[in-house]
Design a protein around this motif. Structure first.
Motif, PDB file in Angstrom:
ATOM      1  N   TYR A 124      68.133 -26.681   9.235  1.00 43.22           N
ATOM      2  CA  TYR A 124      68.740 -26.626  10.513  1.00 43.22           C
ATOM      3  C   TYR A 124      69.117 -25.215  10.828  1.00 43.22           C
ATOM      4  N   ASP A 125      68.471 -24.147  10.222  1.00 50.06           N
ATOM      5  CA  ASP A 125      68.512 -22.826  10.818  1.00 50.06           C
ATOM      6  C   ASP A 125      67.503 -22.439  11.809  1.00 50.06           C
ATOM      7  N   PHE A 126      67.571 -23.107  12.851  1.00 47.92           N
ATOM      8  CA  PHE A 126      66.617 -23.253  13.994  1.00 47.92           C
ATOM      9  C   PHE A 126      66.236 -21.449  14.440  1.00 47.92           C
ATOM     10  N   ALA A 127      67.354 -20.642  14.322  1.00 48.68           N
ATOM     11  CA  ALA A 127      67.165 -19.402  14.815  1.00 48.68           C
ATOM     12  C   ALA A 127      66.186 -18.573  13.926  1.00 48.68           C
ATOM     13  N   LYS A 128      66.332 -18.885  12.685  1.00 49.92           N
ATOM     14  CA  LYS A 128      65.530 -18.123  11.467  1.00 49.92           C
ATOM     15  C   LYS A 128      64.039 -18.796  11.615  1.00 49.92           C
ATOM     16  N   GLY A 129      64.036 -19.932  11.865  1.00 49.05           N
ATOM     17  CA  GLY A 129      62.609 -20.735  12.060  1.00 49.05           C
ATOM     18  C   GLY A 129      61.800 -20.380  13.354  1.00 49.05           C
ATOM     19  N   ALA A 130      62.639 -19.967  14.273  1.00 47.18           N
ATOM     20  CA  ALA A 130      62.102 -19.327  15.635  1.00 47.18           C
ATOM     21  C   ALA A 130      61.655 -17.928  15.422  1.00 47.18           C
ATOM     22  N   THR A 131      62.431 -17.225  14.588  1.00 54.40           N
ATOM     23  CA  THR A 131      62.013 -16.022  14.050  1.00 54.40           C
ATOM     24  C   THR A 131      60.584 -15.780  13.512  1.00 54.40           C
ATOM     25  N   ILE A 132      60.575 -16.672  12.430  1.00 51.97           N
ATOM     26  CA  ILE A 132      59.170 -16.719  11.777  1.00 51.97           C
ATOM     27  C   ILE A 132      58.090 -17.190  12.627  1.00 51.97           C
ATOM     28  N   SER A 133      58.352 -18.129  13.783  1.00 51.18           N
ATOM     29  CA  SER A 133      57.466 -18.624  14.560  1.00 51.18           C
ATOM     30  C   SER A 133      57.038 -17.337  15.389  1.00 51.18           C
ATOM     31  N   VAL A 134      57.785 -16.526  16.038  1.00 52.50           N
ATOM     32  CA  VAL A 134      57.454 -15.324  16.823  1.00 52.50           C
ATOM     33  C   VAL A 134      56.590 -14.283  16.099  1.00 52.50           C
ATOM     34  N   ILE A 135      56.972 -14.153  14.818  1.00 54.61           N
ATOM     35  CA  ILE A 135      56.056 -13.315  13.866  1.00 54.61           C
ATOM     36  C   ILE A 135      54.734 -13.818  13.773  1.00 54.61           C
ATOM     37  N   MET A 136      54.634 -15.108  13.501  1.00 60.56           N
ATOM     38  CA  MET A 136      53.293 -15.865  13.510  1.00 60.56           C
ATOM     39  C   MET A 136      52.439 -15.707  14.884  1.00 60.56           C
ATOM     40  N   ILE A 137      53.353 -15.588  15.880  1.00 60.32           N
ATOM     41  CA  ILE A 137      52.693 -15.601  17.159  1.00 60.32           C
ATOM     42  C   ILE A 137      51.865 -14.140  17.494  1.00 60.32           C
ATOM     43  N   ILE A 138      52.484 -13.218  17.118  1.00 64.00           N
ATOM     44  CA  ILE A 138      52.131 -11.984  17.173  1.00 64.00           C
ATOM     45  C   ILE A 138      50.832 -11.822  16.491  1.00 64.00           C
ATOM     46  N   PHE A 139      50.761 -12.304  15.338  1.00 60.06           N
ATOM     47  CA  PHE A 139      49.391 -12.264  14.488  1.00 60.06           C
ATOM     48  C   PHE A 139      48.337 -13.243  15.084  1.00 60.06           C
ATOM     49  N   VAL A 140      48.755 -14.366  15.509  1.00 64.15           N
ATOM     50  CA  VAL A 140      47.927 -15.319  16.276  1.00 64.15           C
ATOM     51  C   VAL A 140      47.389 -14.516  17.593  1.00 64.15           C
ATOM     52  N   MET A 141      48.365 -13.857  18.304  1.00 60.21           N
ATOM     53  CA  MET A 141      47.726 -12.988  19.655  1.00 60.21           C
ATOM     54  C   MET A 141      46.799 -12.054  19.302  1.00 60.21           C
ATOM     55  N   PHE A 142      47.009 -11.447  18.110  1.00 63.30           N
ATOM     56  CA  PHE A 142      46.238 -10.325  17.838  1.00 63.30           C
ATOM     57  C   PHE A 142      44.820 -10.768  17.445  1.00 63.30           C
ATOM     58  N   ALA A 143      44.661 -11.897  16.573  1.00 60.49           N
ATOM     59  CA  ALA A 143      43.281 -12.544  16.340  1.00 60.49           C
ATOM     60  C   ALA A 143      42.904 -13.263  17.770  1.00 60.49           C
ATOM     61  N   SER A 144      43.495 -13.685  18.506  1.00 61.38           N
ATOM     62  CA  SER A 144      42.898 -13.990  20.004  1.00 61.38           C
ATOM     63  C   SER A 144      42.331 -12.815  20.796  1.00 61.38           C
ATOM     64  N   VAL A 145      43.000 -11.695  20.539  1.00 65.22           N
ATOM     65  CA  VAL A 145      42.315 -10.636  21.355  1.00 65.22           C
ATOM     66  C   VAL A 145      41.144 -10.141  20.656  1.00 65.22           C
ATOM     67  N   VAL A 146      40.866 -10.401  19.296  1.00 64.59           N
ATOM     68  CA  VAL A 146      39.816  -9.915  18.376  1.00 64.59           C
ATOM     69  C   VAL A 146      38.712 -10.842  19.038  1.00 64.59           C
ATOM     70  N   TYR A 147      39.127 -12.181  18.799  1.00 64.34           N
ATOM     71  CA  TYR A 147      38.064 -13.241  19.428  1.00 64.34           C
ATOM     72  C   TYR A 147      37.592 -12.937  20.715  1.00 64.34           C
ATOM     73  N   VAL A 148      38.630 -12.906  21.687  1.00 67.46           N
ATOM     74  CA  VAL A 148      37.920 -12.548  23.029  1.00 67.46           C
ATOM     75  C   VAL A 148      36.901 -11.446  23.152  1.00 67.46           C
ATOM     76  N   ARG A 149      37.506 -10.271  22.592  1.00 66.35           N
ATOM     77  CA  ARG A 149      36.544  -9.070  22.557  1.00 66.35           C
ATOM     78  C   ARG A 149      35.221  -9.480  21.961  1.00 66.35           C
ATOM     79  N   SER A 150      34.955 -10.341  20.888  1.00 70.95           N
ATOM     80  CA  SER A 150      33.946 -10.374  20.103  1.00 70.95           C
ATOM     81  C   SER A 150      33.072 -11.316  21.007  1.00 70.95           C
ATOM     82  N   THR A 151      33.745 -12.321  21.332  1.00 71.58           N
ATOM     83  CA  THR A 151      32.866 -13.142  22.464  1.00 71.58           C
ATOM     84  C   THR A 151      32.327 -12.302  24.010  1.00 71.58           C
TER      85      THR A 151
END
Length: 300
Positions: free
Chosen positions: A267-294
Motif C-alpha cells: 500500500y505504498d502507492f507513491a513508490k509504486g507510481a514512482t517506479i511506473s514513471v521510471i518505466m514509462i520513460i524507458f517505454v517512451m524511449f523504446a517507442s521513439v526508436v520504434y517510430v524512427r525505425s518504421t
C-alpha cells in the motif's frame, strides 16, 4: 466552431470525427491515468489518502527514497538482465526460425502457424504451463536434462535463487519467439532475390551474402523488433505472478512486478507510481526508436 460542425453533419468532416473519437477515448482511458500516476509520484500517498486529491506534495522525495532503498539496485539489475536476455533470446531464435521457414518446403505454412500458438496464449496460461515444465520434482525440463546427462540431480527452478530469474526468462523467450519470427519473416520476404543471385554469381558464399545483403536490408526491421521487444518485455507481469512472484527473496523481482507489489500489497502507492514513471520513460524511449525505425523503413 459552426463551420466544423456543419462540415461534420454534411459528411465533409467525417474524417475529423473518425480521428477525434479514438483520440478522446485514448485520452480518457490512457492520458488521464498517466497524468494521475505522474502527479502521484510527487505526493505522499497511502491507502487513506488515495481517493483524495489534496495530498501533501513532497517533490522528488519519493524518487530519492526509492533509490536509497537497498533492494532497488538488485531489482534494477534483475530487470536489465531479464530485458536483455529475453530480447536477445527471442530475436536470435526467431531469426533462426525465420531463416528456416524462408526456404519453402511442404507443410511450412502449417508448421509456422503452430509457432504462433505461444503468442496468442494469455500470459497467465503460459505461466501455468511453465510452472509444470519447470517443476523441480516432476518437471519435463529436469527430466530431459537428466536423460541427456546435462544434470545429475533436480534443479528447483522456481525456488532456487540462482535459477528463479532464468526460469521466467526461459518462459518469456518461448512466449515472444514466434512474434519475432513472423516480423523477421516479413522483413526477409521484402528483400529482392536478384541481389542474392548477383552475389552468388560473384562468388559470395552463404555467410557473406547474409552479412552484406540480409543484415543491411533488415536494419530497420531489426530496429523495430528490438524496440517492440523492449516495450513488451518491460510490460511483462503475468509470468512473474504465475511462476515466481518475485521470489525467493527478490532474486527474480523486476520493476514491473515490484511496482504492483508496493502498490497493492504494501500500500505504498507513491513508490509504486514512482517506479511506473521510471518505466514509462524507458517505454517512451523504446517507442521513439520504434517510430524512427518504421519511418525509415517506409521511406526506404
Amino acid at each position: 466552431m459552426k463551420r466544423i460542425l456543419s462540415s461534420i453533419t454534411d459528411g465533409r468532416g467525417f474524417d475529423v470525427g473518425l480521428v477525434s473519437l479514438p483520440l478522446a477515448f485514448l485520452f480518457v482511458l490512457s492520458g488521464l491515468p498517466l497524468v494521475y500516476n505522474v502527479v502521484m509520484s510527487f505526493q505522499e500517498v497511502d491507502m487513506f489518502s488515495l481517493g483524495s486529491f489534496s495530498r501533501p506534495f513532497v517533490g522528488f522525495k519519493n524518487y530519492i527514497d526509492l533509490f536509497a532503498q537497498p533492494e532497488t539496485w538488485p531489482i534494477l539489475l534483475n530487470t536489465a538482465i531479464f530485458v536483455t536476455a529475453s530480447i536477445a533470446g527471442q530475436f536470435l531464435i526467431g531469426f533462426g526460425l525465420a531463416l528456416f521457414f524462408w526456404v519453402s518446403f511442404p507443410g511450412a505454412s502449417w508448421l509456422r502457424g503452430l509457432f504462433l500458438v505461444s503468442w496468442v496464449m494469455p500470459g497467465l496460461v503460459v505461466g501455468a504451463i511453465w510452472n509444470w515444465i519447470l517443476s523441480g520434482d516432476f518437471g519435463v525440463l529436469n527430466f530431459l536434462l537428466r536423460e541427456t546427462g546435462v544434470i545429475s540431480g533436480n534443479i528447483f527452478w522456481r525456488s532456487d535463487p540462482s535459477y528463479s530469474l532464468w526460469a521466467v526468462i526461459i518462459a518469456n523467450i518461448w512466449l515472444g519467439t514466434s512474434f519475432n519470427m513472423i516480423l523477421l519473416s516479413v522483413g526477409l520476404s521484402g528483400i529482392p532475390q536478384d541481389l542474392y543471385e548477383a552475389a552468388e554469381l560473384d562468388g559470395a558464399n552463404a555467410f557473406h551474402r547474409f552479412w552484406t545483403i540480409t543484415l543491411p536490408m533488415m536494419r530497420s526491421t531489426i530496429g523495430a523488433i528490438v524496440a517492440l521487444g523492449l516495450i513488451f518485455t518491460l510490460q511483462q507481469f503475468d509470468l512473474f505472478a504465475a511462476i515466481t512472484s518475485g521470489g525467493p527473496n527478490n532474486t527474480s523481482n523486476v520493476t514491473q512486478y515490484w511496482a504492483w507489489d508496493l502498490s497493492f500489497r504494501q500500500y505504498d502507492f507513491a513508490k509504486g507510481a514512482t517506479i511506473s514513471v521510471i518505466m514509462i520513460i524507458f517505454v517512451m524511449f523504446a517507442s521513439v526508436v520504434y517510430v524512427r525505425s518504421t519511418r525509415h523503413e517506409v521511406r526506404g
